[in-house]
Design a protein around this motif. Structure first.
Motif, PDB file in Angstrom:
ATOM      1  N   LEU A   1      71.767 -32.075 -88.062  1.00  0.00           N
ATOM      2  CA  LEU A   1      72.388 -30.767 -87.884  1.00  0.00           C
ATOM      3  C   LEU A   1      73.612 -30.879 -86.990  1.00  0.00           C
ATOM      4  CD1 LEU A   1      72.359 -27.631 -88.066  1.00  0.00           C
ATOM      5  CD2 LEU A   1      70.806 -27.643 -86.106  1.00  0.00           C
ATOM      6  N   ASP A   2      74.762 -30.532 -87.536  1.00  0.00           N
ATOM      7  CA  ASP A   2      76.006 -30.439 -86.778  1.00  0.00           C
ATOM      8  C   ASP A   2      76.416 -28.972 -86.760  1.00  0.00           C
ATOM      9  OD1 ASP A   2      78.527 -30.481 -85.680  1.00  0.00           O
ATOM     10  OD2 ASP A   2      79.302 -32.062 -86.986  1.00  0.00           O
ATOM     11  N   LEU A   3      76.218 -28.320 -85.624  1.00  0.00           N
ATOM     12  CA  LEU A   3      76.457 -26.883 -85.534  1.00  0.00           C
ATOM     13  C   LEU A   3      77.921 -26.500 -85.757  1.00  0.00           C
ATOM     14  CD1 LEU A   3      74.144 -26.161 -82.495  1.00  0.00           C
ATOM     15  CD2 LEU A   3      73.860 -25.199 -84.790  1.00  0.00           C
ATOM     16  N   ALA A   4      78.831 -27.436 -85.569  1.00  0.00           N
ATOM     17  CA  ALA A   4      80.251 -27.146 -85.759  1.00  0.00           C
ATOM     18  C   ALA A   4      80.685 -27.261 -87.214  1.00  0.00           C
ATOM     19  CB  ALA A   4      81.092 -28.094 -84.892  1.00  0.00           C
ATOM     20  N   ASP A   5      79.780 -27.670 -88.087  1.00  0.00           N
ATOM     21  CA  ASP A   5      80.075 -27.881 -89.506  1.00  0.00           C
ATOM     22  C   ASP A   5      79.154 -26.978 -90.327  1.00  0.00           C
ATOM     23  OD1 ASP A   5      80.270 -28.750 -92.132  1.00  0.00           O
ATOM     24  OD2 ASP A   5      80.286 -30.879 -91.628  1.00  0.00           O
ATOM     25  N   LEU A   6      79.703 -25.912 -90.899  1.00  0.00           N
ATOM     26  CA  LEU A   6      78.870 -24.950 -91.618  1.00  0.00           C
ATOM     27  C   LEU A   6      78.180 -25.566 -92.832  1.00  0.00           C
ATOM     28  CD1 LEU A   6      80.950 -21.632 -91.484  1.00  0.00           C
ATOM     29  CD2 LEU A   6      78.981 -22.314 -90.082  1.00  0.00           C
ATOM     30  N   ASP A   7      78.795 -26.562 -93.464  1.00  0.00           N
ATOM     31  CA  ASP A   7      78.127 -27.240 -94.582  1.00  0.00           C
ATOM     32  C   ASP A   7      76.876 -27.963 -94.087  1.00  0.00           C
ATOM     33  OD1 ASP A   7      79.964 -26.379 -96.466  1.00  0.00           O
ATOM     34  OD2 ASP A   7      81.240 -28.148 -96.255  1.00  0.00           O
ATOM     35  N   SER A   8      76.986 -28.606 -92.927  1.00  0.00           N
ATOM     36  CA  SER A   8      75.836 -29.284 -92.334  1.00  0.00           C
ATOM     37  C   SER A   8      74.751 -28.277 -91.960  1.00  0.00           C
ATOM     38  CB  SER A   8      76.267 -30.070 -91.085  1.00  0.00           C
ATOM     39  OG  SER A   8      75.150 -30.568 -90.382  1.00  0.00           O
TER      40      SER A   8
ATOM     41  N   THR B   1      51.936 -28.162 -77.014  1.00  0.00           N
ATOM     42  CA  THR B   1      51.046 -27.138 -77.568  1.00  0.00           C
ATOM     43  C   THR B   1      50.414 -27.576 -78.878  1.00  0.00           C
ATOM     44  OG1 THR B   1      52.731 -26.001 -78.920  1.00  0.00           O
ATOM     45  CG2 THR B   1      52.583 -25.386 -76.575  1.00  0.00           C
ATOM     46  N   GLY B   2      50.834 -28.704 -79.423  1.00  0.00           N
ATOM     47  CA  GLY B   2      50.329 -29.176 -80.699  1.00  0.00           C
ATOM     48  C   GLY B   2      51.161 -28.742 -81.890  1.00  0.00           C
ATOM     49  N   ALA B   3      52.189 -27.953 -81.643  1.00  0.00           N
ATOM     50  CA  ALA B   3      53.064 -27.492 -82.726  1.00  0.00           C
ATOM     51  C   ALA B   3      53.892 -28.644 -83.283  1.00  0.00           C
ATOM     52  CB  ALA B   3      53.988 -26.398 -82.215  1.00  0.00           C
ATOM     53  N   THR B   4      54.378 -28.458 -84.503  1.00  0.00           N
ATOM     54  CA  THR B   4      55.389 -29.365 -85.049  1.00  0.00           C
ATOM     55  C   THR B   4      56.744 -28.925 -84.512  1.00  0.00           C
ATOM     56  OG1 THR B   4      54.152 -29.803 -87.074  1.00  0.00           O
ATOM     57  CG2 THR B   4      56.532 -30.185 -87.140  1.00  0.00           C
ATOM     58  N   VAL B   5      57.462 -29.848 -83.887  1.00  0.00           N
ATOM     59  CA  VAL B   5      58.771 -29.536 -83.316  1.00  0.00           C
ATOM     60  C   VAL B   5      59.837 -30.255 -84.133  1.00  0.00           C
ATOM     61  CG1 VAL B   5      60.242 -29.615 -81.287  1.00  0.00           C
ATOM     62  CG2 VAL B   5      57.778 -29.257 -81.023  1.00  0.00           C
ATOM     63  N   VAL B   6      60.709 -29.490 -84.742  1.00  0.00           N
ATOM     64  CA  VAL B   6      61.825 -30.043 -85.503  1.00  0.00           C
ATOM     65  C   VAL B   6      63.020 -30.107 -84.560  1.00  0.00           C
ATOM     66  CG1 VAL B   6      63.296 -29.776 -87.526  1.00  0.00           C
ATOM     67  CG2 VAL B   6      60.913 -28.996 -87.607  1.00  0.00           C
ATOM     68  N   MET B   7      63.530 -31.304 -84.357  1.00  0.00           N
ATOM     69  CA  MET B   7      64.594 -31.527 -83.383  1.00  0.00           C
ATOM     70  C   MET B   7      65.939 -31.598 -84.110  1.00  0.00           C
ATOM     71  SD  MET B   7      62.503 -34.253 -80.994  1.00  0.00           S
ATOM     72  CE  MET B   7      63.701 -34.250 -79.640  1.00  0.00           C
ATOM     73  N   GLY B   8      66.727 -30.529 -83.992  1.00  0.00           N
ATOM     74  CA  GLY B   8      68.016 -30.461 -84.664  1.00  0.00           C
ATOM     75  C   GLY B   8      69.096 -31.126 -83.841  1.00  0.00           C
ATOM     76  N   SER B   9      69.780 -32.119 -84.430  1.00  0.00           N
ATOM     77  CA  SER B   9      70.805 -32.866 -83.698  1.00  0.00           C
ATOM     78  C   SER B   9      71.689 -33.622 -84.672  1.00  0.00           C
ATOM     79  CB  SER B   9      70.143 -33.850 -82.722  1.00  0.00           C
ATOM     80  OG  SER B   9      71.111 -34.680 -82.114  1.00  0.00           O
ATOM     81  N   ARG B  10      72.924 -33.890 -84.245  1.00  0.00           N
ATOM     82  CA  ARG B  10      73.835 -34.701 -85.060  1.00  0.00           C
ATOM     83  C   ARG B  10      73.433 -36.165 -85.080  1.00  0.00           C
ATOM     84  NH1 ARG B  10      79.504 -33.552 -82.361  1.00  0.00           N
ATOM     85  NH2 ARG B  10      78.127 -33.781 -80.557  1.00  0.00           N
ATOM     86  N   SER B  11      72.922 -36.678 -83.956  1.00  0.00           N
ATOM     87  CA  SER B  11      72.734 -38.111 -83.764  1.00  0.00           C
ATOM     88  C   SER B  11      71.289 -38.529 -83.976  1.00  0.00           C
ATOM     89  CB  SER B  11      73.180 -38.511 -82.354  1.00  0.00           C
ATOM     90  OG  SER B  11      72.829 -39.848 -82.071  1.00  0.00           O
TER      91      SER B  11
END
Length: 245
Positions: A59-66, A24-34
């Motif tokens: 982004l590590d969803l299991a780590d609230l600090d992350s 669609t032309g949007a900016t996609v931010v890809m959240g991931s640990r790796s």
């Protein structure tokens, strides 16, 4: 152009959500640990959409600090797709990844999301949870959070979706009932893009909730239990220390 954050976007349904939104032309931010896996996913998307606007968010969803650090790295956001999830034997880690991390992420993103959308991805198994099914419980709690957010927070549009019966590889005759993960991404993408959708609605595949083009589904049974949803919300606030309201 809008900016969308998709968690768990380096593989599976999240990858296809990122790809379809990138078109669609949007900016996609890809959240991931790796970073390595996201780099490979970005290269794959750019092989299809050469001018794709992509960014990796650690982004590590299991780590609230992350999760908190990731939320504070963003300065503009039109929608977040809470897609990332795992199915593992470690119940605590699975619950943190599938639900609590997203709950806290949305809470910390609220200042950016006013007027935007929170899209929560659940599962078929999350519609009706049986005792002992910890994966289904984690996904149902995530869906209940999406519905409760719609009731408590008018500043955002909160839409729940599920991918139906989505598998990596589909062959006949399984294709008569289920679909691949590219199609499984359609409900989440519609939840982001369709201006006619209202907060508190759920989108899923058209054919028996298993396959086909997305449509708005009725919210029934356990998912319609407002007392249960409020309990999930209160417990999530207690466990994360975050109030997404």
């Amino acid at each position: 152009m809008p900016t969308y954050l998709v968690t768990g976007s380096n593989a599976g349904i999240g990858y296809h959500v990122a790809l379809q939104l990138a078109r669609t032309g949007a900016t996609v931010v890809m959240g991931s640990r790796s970073a390595e896996k996201v780099d490979a996913a970005m290269a794959s998307i750019r092989s299809v959409v050469p001018d794709a606007r992509l960014r990796h968010l650690q982004l590590d969803l299991a780590d609230l600090d992350s999760v908190k650090a990731a939320a504070h790295e963003l300065d503009s956001l039109d929608a977040v797709v809470c897609n990332g999830g795992v199915m593992i034997d470690d119940t605590e880690l699975m619950y943190a990844t599938n639900h609590l991390g997203h709950f806290a992420l949305v809470g910390w993103l609220m200042p950016l999301l006013a007027g935007g959308r929170v899209v929560t991805t659940g599962s078929l198994r999350g519609k009706k949870v049986k005792d002992g099914d910890d994966y289904a419980r984690s996904k149902q709690d995530q869906m209940l959070f999406g519905f409760e957010l719609a009731r408590r927070q008018s500043a955002v549009t909160s839409i729940v979706n599920h991918p139906g019966g989505a598998l990596d590889t589909i062959r006949f005759p399984v294709s008569l009932l289920l679909q691949d993960k590219e199609a499984g991404a359609w409900p989440a993408v519609q939840a982001v893009l369709d201006p006619s959708l209202r907060s508190g609605q759920m989108v899923g595949p058209r054919v028996f909730g298993l396959r086909g083009e997305p449509r708005v589904e009725p919210v029934r049974g356990q998912l319609a239990d407002v007392t249960l949803a409020a309990q999930v919300w209160d417990r999530s606030v207690e466990l994360t220390g975050v109030e997404p309201a």
